[in-house]
Design a protein around this motif. Structure first.
Motif, PDB file in Angstrom:
ATOM      1  N   UNK A 159      66.750  68.621 -51.014  1.00  0.00           N
ATOM      2  CA  UNK A 159      67.045  67.194 -50.882  1.00  0.00           C
ATOM      3  C   UNK A 159      67.851  66.665 -52.066  1.00  0.00           C
ATOM      4  N   UNK A 160      68.457  65.507 -51.858  1.00  0.00           N
ATOM      5  CA  UNK A 160      69.253  64.849 -52.903  1.00  0.00           C
ATOM      6  C   UNK A 160      68.633  63.493 -53.218  1.00  0.00           C
ATOM      7  N   UNK A 161      68.499  63.216 -54.503  1.00  0.00           N
ATOM      8  CA  UNK A 161      68.169  61.864 -54.948  1.00  0.00           C
ATOM      9  C   UNK A 161      69.411  61.270 -55.582  1.00  0.00           C
ATOM     10  N   UNK A 162      69.749  60.037 -55.214  1.00  0.00           N
ATOM     11  CA  UNK A 162      70.904  59.346 -55.786  1.00  0.00           C
ATOM     12  C   UNK A 162      70.408  58.372 -56.851  1.00  0.00           C
ATOM     13  N   UNK A 163      70.781  58.651 -58.090  1.00  0.00           N
ATOM     14  CA  UNK A 163      70.501  57.715 -59.187  1.00  0.00           C
ATOM     15  C   UNK A 163      71.634  56.694 -59.179  1.00  0.00           C
ATOM     16  N   UNK A 164      71.377  55.584 -58.519  1.00  0.00           N
ATOM     17  CA  UNK A 164      72.374  54.515 -58.417  1.00  0.00           C
ATOM     18  C   UNK A 164      72.046  53.371 -59.344  1.00  0.00           C
ATOM     19  N   UNK A 165      71.596  53.705 -60.569  1.00  0.00           N
ATOM     20  CA  UNK A 165      71.177  52.667 -61.515  1.00  0.00           C
ATOM     21  C   UNK A 165      72.177  51.526 -61.575  1.00  0.00           C
ATOM     22  N   UNK A 166      73.458  51.868 -61.600  1.00  0.00           N
ATOM     23  CA  UNK A 166      74.501  50.841 -61.614  1.00  0.00           C
ATOM     24  C   UNK A 166      75.285  50.806 -60.308  1.00  0.00           C
ATOM     25  N   UNK A 167      75.745  51.973 -59.856  1.00  0.00           N
ATOM     26  CA  UNK A 167      76.661  52.024 -58.723  1.00  0.00           C
ATOM     27  C   UNK A 167      76.071  51.602 -57.397  1.00  0.00           C
ATOM     28  N   UNK A 168      74.749  51.697 -57.248  1.00  0.00           N
ATOM     29  CA  UNK A 168      74.151  51.307 -55.975  1.00  0.00           C
ATOM     30  C   UNK A 168      74.210  49.804 -55.744  1.00  0.00           C
ATOM     31  N   UNK A 169      74.570  49.037 -56.779  1.00  0.00           N
ATOM     32  CA  UNK A 169      74.790  47.604 -56.614  1.00  0.00           C
ATOM     33  C   UNK A 169      76.265  47.240 -56.769  1.00  0.00           C
ATOM     34  N   UNK A 170      77.121  48.259 -56.809  1.00  0.00           N
ATOM     35  CA  UNK A 170      78.574  48.051 -56.842  1.00  0.00           C
ATOM     36  C   UNK A 170      79.210  48.557 -55.549  1.00  0.00           C
ATOM     37  N   UNK A 171      78.958  49.839 -55.235  1.00  0.00           N
ATOM     38  CA  UNK A 171      79.622  50.479 -54.098  1.00  0.00           C
ATOM     39  C   UNK A 171      79.403  49.770 -52.757  1.00  0.00           C
ATOM     40  N   UNK A 172      78.187  49.278 -52.445  1.00  0.00           N
ATOM     41  CA  UNK A 172      78.027  48.631 -51.135  1.00  0.00           C
ATOM     42  C   UNK A 172      78.921  47.418 -50.926  1.00  0.00           C
ATOM     43  N   UNK A 173      79.373  46.805 -52.018  1.00  0.00           N
ATOM     44  CA  UNK A 173      80.177  45.586 -51.908  1.00  0.00           C
ATOM     45  C   UNK A 173      81.671  45.847 -52.097  1.00  0.00           C
ATOM     46  N   UNK A 174      82.019  46.801 -52.946  1.00  0.00           N
ATOM     47  CA  UNK A 174      83.430  47.037 -53.262  1.00  0.00           C
ATOM     48  C   UNK A 174      83.986  48.317 -52.668  1.00  0.00           C
ATOM     49  N   UNK A 175      83.121  49.266 -52.313  1.00  0.00           N
ATOM     50  CA  UNK A 175      83.571  50.564 -51.796  1.00  0.00           C
ATOM     51  C   UNK A 175      82.826  50.853 -50.502  1.00  0.00           C
ATOM     52  N   UNK A 176      82.994  49.982 -49.528  1.00  0.00           N
ATOM     53  CA  UNK A 176      82.197  50.068 -48.297  1.00  0.00           C
ATOM     54  C   UNK A 176      82.470  51.334 -47.506  1.00  0.00           C
TER      55      UNK A 176
END
Length: 476
Positions: free
Chosen positions: A249-266
């Protein structure tokens, strides 16, 4: 959290301690002589008036850096007064006491549902998650879930003959090294190579074996602000499973990017749309736009979070399921997160994060135009960019730049990259909400004014025999 030792050796004379008090701190006559001041390293013998205690602490804290000029931290340094007011109203609410504060618990549940929807969980209503004190705790919880799932499926070998391992890039935040140390997991790290400053998907897959509990992908490396290729990582692990049968399995550490990518890199596929992604974490107090400390950990479904890790506590008359390393903590940050979600919505978050990215990219280009620096990243993923000096700059280095900028109030970290790029030292600039284009222009202007002096200094400070670590207050 740093460890500190108590000390009594730096107490100054009684006369100097007396002069530490402003006479106006007195309750009655400001011209009266103040004959005593409280000790620093033991409890005072008696109480102080609140105004006196406030004045002493307030004055000492003025020596801290200005958080708005701290371009080292990812942590939110500005919120609206309304948010601060709401958070102040909730400081006395114990977040863990969900029976006594059911509305605060409901706001936490709503935030989890919103994040599950934002991160494209197959069934947002079935996704499970919780708030934490920050991404470090969230990563610990995600790692524990990965280890327990692996241990359950390998009960015939663990713990007698098998030692679990976790695969990650060497660029991970230190919390993952702590996890491996605390919970006795072997850390297998993919080193940097050449112009690649984060994990290589194929190299990560090659480090996996039957004892691998998971692979950590970083959506937004703290070293340079770049996204790791999560989809490519999942594809490499899909190929590994097809060849060997290993299901990692993969865990995504989106400490910063998980609140950037959904809005700017859809269009970027990195989240629960990838079936191999079992869990994701983020820091609400980073690009989630909330004061510290709040983080979030989410699992695709209850199957990814072993039930035996969830404690059901009979607390103050209520049955409370909990999965956390911490217990009591204020509800203020969760309330602040819900306020911000409600206040901004998708369009508001998109506007805030796009502004931060635009400022990062423009600032990076203006610094590049100065001629002495080359960019490693340009702020076009996280609103973060890293740079180093050009090969022809010999009289100073990034540590000199960091030290001189600090004299102007700017906190810009300089540090050396890890294996196999210890030869590379960089500056990193984090652009957050509140770091305006005006402030960015002032930063570039101050840097431009410093360059003539830096170019004329006889040698780099590191060439004076001092270690690089001693030339900067920043330790990555």
């Amino acid at each position: 959290m740093a460890l500190h030792r108590g000390s009594h050796g730096d107490e100054t004379s009684d006369e100097r301690r007396r002069l530490a008090l402003n006479p106006f701190f007195g309750e009655a006559d400001p011209t009266a002589e103040m004959t005593s001041a409280p000790p620093r390293h033991r409890l005072p013998d008696g109480p102080l008036p609140p105004s006196t205690a406030y004045g002493l602490v307030h004055d000492e804290l003025m020596l801290d850096g200005n958080s708005r000029l701290n371009l080292a931290t990812f942590v939110t340094t500005w919120m609206e007064p309304e948010a601060a007011r709401l958070m102040g109203e909730c400081q006395d609410k114990n977040m863990i006491d969900k029976d006594e504060y059911p509305r605060t618990a409901e706001l936490e549940r709503r935030c989890v549902a919103m994040l599950a929807d934002l991160w494209n969980a197959p069934d947002p209503s079935a996704a499970v998650g919780c708030s934490t004190t920050g991404s470090s705790e969230a990563c610990m919880l995600a790692g524990l879930a990965l280890k327990r799932r692996w241990a359950t499926s390998n009960a015939d070998r663990y713990p007698s003959t098998a030692r679990p391992n976790l695969v990650m890039g060497i660029n991970v935040q230190v919390c993952w090294e702590k996890f491996c140390n605390f919970w006795e997991v072997e850390a297998r790290q993919v080193p940097m190579e050449g112009g690649r400053f984060h994990l290589d998907p194929q190299a990560a897959a090659e480090l996996c074996d039957e004892n691998t509990i998971g692979v950590v992908g970083i959506l937004g490396s703290t070293f340079d602000g770049s996204y790791e290729p999560i989809a490519d990582l999942c594809a490499a692990l899909d190929d590994l499973q097809e060849r060997t049968g290993l299901d990692v399995p993969v865990h995504v550490d989106g400490a910063s990017g998980a609140m950037i990518a959904p809005f700017l890199d859809e269009d970027l596929v990195w989240d629960f749309r990838l079936p191999r992604v079992s869990s994701i974490n983020t820091s609400g107090h980073k690009y989630g736009l909330v004061y510290p400390g709040v983080g979030w950990a989410l699992w695709r479904s209850p199957a990814e979070l072993p039930e035996e890790l969830v404690f059901r506590v009979n607390y103050l008359g209520g049955d409370m399921p909990t999965f956390a390393l911490n217990f009591s903590r204020p509800g203020a940050q969760v309330v602040g997160q819900y306020y911000t979600f409600l206040r901004l919505g998708r369009a508001g978050y998109r506007a805030v994060q796009q502004t931060a990215r635009d400022i990062a990219r423009a600032t990076a280009e203006r610094i590049e135009d100065l001629g002495d620096f080359q960019l490693l990243t340009r702020g076009d993923e996280l609103p973060v960019f890293a740079l180093t000096t050009t090969p022809d700059v010999r009289n100073y280095d990034v540590f000199d730049v960091s030290r001189r900028l600090r004299e102007h109030g700017w906190l810009v970290p300089a540090y050396t990259f890890p294996a196999n790029r210890q030869d590379l030292s960089v500056l990193r600039v984090v652009c957050r909400n509140g770091f305006s284009s005006d402030l960015a222009a002032l930063l570039v202007d101050d840097l431009r004014r410093l360059l003539p002096e830096l170019r004329e200094q006889p040698r780099r400070a590191a060439q004076d025999g001092r270690k690089k670590e001693a030339l900067t207050a920043f330790h990555h």
